[in-house]
Design a protein around this motif. Structure first.
Motif: not given
Length: 110
Positions: A68-72, A77-78, A82-83
């Motif tokens: 599921l990936g990682k949150l970063e 983004d101003p 979190v993506v």
């Protein structure tokens, strides 16, 4: 059927002839019923009003959590949103004239 909750509700609504029709428990044979309005909704409503409760047990996950990936935090983004990066569930976004595909290098114009 979508999962254990739907199977449980179907069994409560149609106890006399509710049989699982495949190995994955996603298909159920409910006889000659065809009308949502006349055959399904009244029986399902009676089951719910009669005390049916959603089962606590969840169905098995079909996605490995490691994929599921990682949150970063997005540094560009101003608002510092979190993506999720590297999610296997994301569909590849089609490239447009304004935004190149991820595999395509950026082109400097002008």
């Amino acid at each position: 059927m979508c999962g254990p909750t739907e199977v449980s509700l179907a069994r409560a609504a149609f106890p006399e002839d509710c049989t699982i029709a495949n190995d994955a428990s996603t298909l159920m044979n409910l006889g000659k019923r065809v009308s949502r309005k006349k055959d399904y909704i009244p029986a399902i409503t009676l089951a719910i009003k009669g005390g049916w409760k959603k089962p606590v047990k969840r169905g098995p996950s079909t996605v490995d959590l490691a994929n599921l990936g990682k949150l970063e935090v997005d540094p560009l983004d101003p608002y510092q949103r979190v993506v999720r990066k590297g999610n296997v569930l994301e569909s590849k976004k089609a490239a447009t004239d304004e935004e190149p595909a991820k595999d395509e290098p950026l082109k400097v114009v002008g």
